[in-house]
Design a protein around this motif. Structure first.
Motif, PDB file in Angstrom:
ATOM      1  N   LEU A 157      -9.700  -6.580 -68.661  1.00 13.99           N
ATOM      2  CA  LEU A 157     -11.124  -6.527 -68.975  1.00 13.99           C
ATOM      3  C   LEU A 157     -11.895  -7.312 -67.915  1.00 13.99           C
ATOM      4  CD1 LEU A 157     -10.957  -7.143 -72.824  1.00 13.99           C
ATOM      5  CD2 LEU A 157     -11.046  -4.966 -71.600  1.00 13.99           C
ATOM      6  N   ALA A 158     -13.099  -6.871 -67.611  1.00 18.64           N
ATOM      7  CA  ALA A 158     -13.887  -7.479 -66.538  1.00 18.64           C
ATOM      8  C   ALA A 158     -14.116  -8.971 -66.750  1.00 18.64           C
ATOM      9  CB  ALA A 158     -15.221  -6.752 -66.391  1.00 18.64           C
ATOM     10  N   GLN A 159     -14.299  -9.403 -67.993  1.00 20.18           N
ATOM     11  CA  GLN A 159     -14.562 -10.823 -68.232  1.00 20.18           C
ATOM     12  C   GLN A 159     -13.336 -11.696 -67.985  1.00 20.18           C
ATOM     13  OE1 GLN A 159     -14.968  -8.346 -70.478  1.00 20.18           O
ATOM     14  NE2 GLN A 159     -14.573  -8.994 -72.544  1.00 20.18           N
ATOM     15  N   LYS A 160     -12.128 -11.101 -68.032  1.00 21.07           N
ATOM     16  CA  LYS A 160     -10.887 -11.830 -67.731  1.00 21.07           C
ATOM     17  C   LYS A 160      -9.980 -10.925 -66.897  1.00 21.07           C
ATOM     18  CE  LYS A 160     -10.880 -14.621 -71.915  1.00 21.07           C
ATOM     19  NZ  LYS A 160     -10.119 -14.988 -73.120  1.00 21.07           N
ATOM     20  N   PRO A 161     -10.329 -10.683 -65.628  1.00 19.30           N
ATOM     21  CA  PRO A 161      -9.584  -9.712 -64.817  1.00 19.30           C
ATOM     22  C   PRO A 161      -8.131 -10.099 -64.539  1.00 19.30           C
ATOM     23  CG  PRO A 161     -11.201 -10.869 -63.487  1.00 19.30           C
ATOM     24  CD  PRO A 161     -11.436 -11.281 -64.904  1.00 19.30           C
ATOM     25  N   PHE A 215     -14.592   2.000 -65.686  1.00 15.89           N
ATOM     26  CA  PHE A 215     -13.538   1.192 -65.106  1.00 15.89           C
ATOM     27  C   PHE A 215     -13.603   1.248 -63.585  1.00 15.89           C
ATOM     28  CE2 PHE A 215     -11.592   5.339 -64.902  1.00 15.89           C
ATOM     29  CZ  PHE A 215     -10.806   5.302 -63.764  1.00 15.89           C
ATOM     30  N   SER A 216     -12.933   0.298 -62.972  1.00 10.16           N
ATOM     31  CA  SER A 216     -12.755   0.290 -61.526  1.00 10.16           C
ATOM     32  C   SER A 216     -11.310  -0.138 -61.264  1.00 10.16           C
ATOM     33  CB  SER A 216     -13.741  -0.674 -60.863  1.00 10.16           C
ATOM     34  OG  SER A 216     -13.588  -1.966 -61.390  1.00 10.16           O
ATOM     35  N   HIS A 270      -8.826  -2.635 -59.154  1.00 11.64           N
ATOM     36  CA  HIS A 270      -8.741  -3.862 -58.356  1.00 11.64           C
ATOM     37  C   HIS A 270      -7.304  -4.360 -58.360  1.00 11.64           C
ATOM     38  CE1 HIS A 270     -13.067  -4.321 -57.937  1.00 11.64           C
ATOM     39  NE2 HIS A 270     -13.180  -4.028 -59.217  1.00 11.64           N
ATOM     40  N   VAL A 272      -9.700  -2.223 -64.196  1.00 16.69           N
ATOM     41  CA  VAL A 272     -10.527  -3.264 -64.815  1.00 16.69           C
ATOM     42  C   VAL A 272     -11.650  -2.561 -65.563  1.00 16.69           C
ATOM     43  CG1 VAL A 272     -11.990  -5.270 -64.435  1.00 16.69           C
ATOM     44  CG2 VAL A 272      -9.966  -4.915 -63.001  1.00 16.69           C
ATOM     45  N   SER A 278     -15.073  -2.241 -67.609  1.00 16.25           N
ATOM     46  CA  SER A 278     -16.398  -2.855 -67.621  1.00 16.25           C
ATOM     47  C   SER A 278     -16.587  -3.684 -68.890  1.00 16.25           C
ATOM     48  CB  SER A 278     -17.460  -1.752 -67.573  1.00 16.25           C
ATOM     49  OG  SER A 278     -18.727  -2.257 -67.866  1.00 16.25           O
ATOM     50  N   ASP A 279     -17.381  -4.741 -68.780  1.00 15.71           N
ATOM     51  CA  ASP A 279     -17.639  -5.572 -69.967  1.00 15.71           C
ATOM     52  C   ASP A 279     -18.838  -5.086 -70.765  1.00 15.71           C
ATOM     53  OD1 ASP A 279     -19.564  -6.312 -68.158  1.00 15.71           O
ATOM     54  OD2 ASP A 279     -19.160  -8.450 -68.262  1.00 15.71           O
ATOM     55  N   GLU A 280     -19.394  -3.952 -70.380  1.00 17.61           N
ATOM     56  CA  GLU A 280     -20.504  -3.400 -71.148  1.00 17.61           C
ATOM     57  C   GLU A 280     -20.019  -2.991 -72.535  1.00 17.61           C
ATOM     58  OE1 GLU A 280     -22.777  -0.381 -69.187  1.00 17.61           O
ATOM     59  OE2 GLU A 280     -22.409  -1.304 -67.246  1.00 17.61           O
TER      60      GLU A 280
END
Length: 124
Positions: free
Chosen positions: A17-21, A66-67, A69, A74, A76-78
């Motif tokens: 998750l973006a907030q904890k990659p 998602f993206s 990395h 990862v 998005s945190d939306e």
């Protein structure tokens, strides 16, 4: 980001998750297809069971949330990136969506010629 993906190359890839990659929450499990159109709407993430005993539900991730990395996806945190909120934003009915992998392939005359294995798709 790469434009064309295949279900085979992304299936099993780790997801964070973006907030904890740096914290992996699961792996890509199944790709979800629109009920009436030939397009991917997202994928599910299989999360590990808690203490190897308690099953956790899969997470639905929208195709545009998602993206990639460092070799993993990862998310998005939306708030509208996953589950019911993502379905609502995409205008899809989860109960009508389809998982194509493993479905029989038929000719127009109904003769079985194989099964769906790998599907290539473009993210738009």
């Amino acid at each position: 980001m790469k434009e064309i993906f295949t279900t085979k190359e992304l299936c099993g890839v780790s997801v964070a998750l973006a907030q904890k990659p740096d914290k992996i929450v699961g792996k890509v499990h199944s790709f979800i297809f629109h009920p009436t159109q030939c397009r991917v709407v997202g994928f599910t993430v299989k999360r590990p069971d808690v203490a190897l005993m308690f099953h956790r539900n899969e997470i639905f991730v929208a195709h545009d949330a998602f993206s990639i990395h460092d070799g993993h996806l990862v998310v998005s945190d939306e708030r509208q990136a996953t589950d019911k909120a993502a379905c609502k934003r995409l205008g899809i009915d989860w109960d009508r969506c389809i998982i194509w992998q493993g479905l029989p392939l038929l000719t127009t005359k109904g003769k079985r010629v194989g099964y769906v294995g790998d599907v290539a798709f473009r993210l738009e």
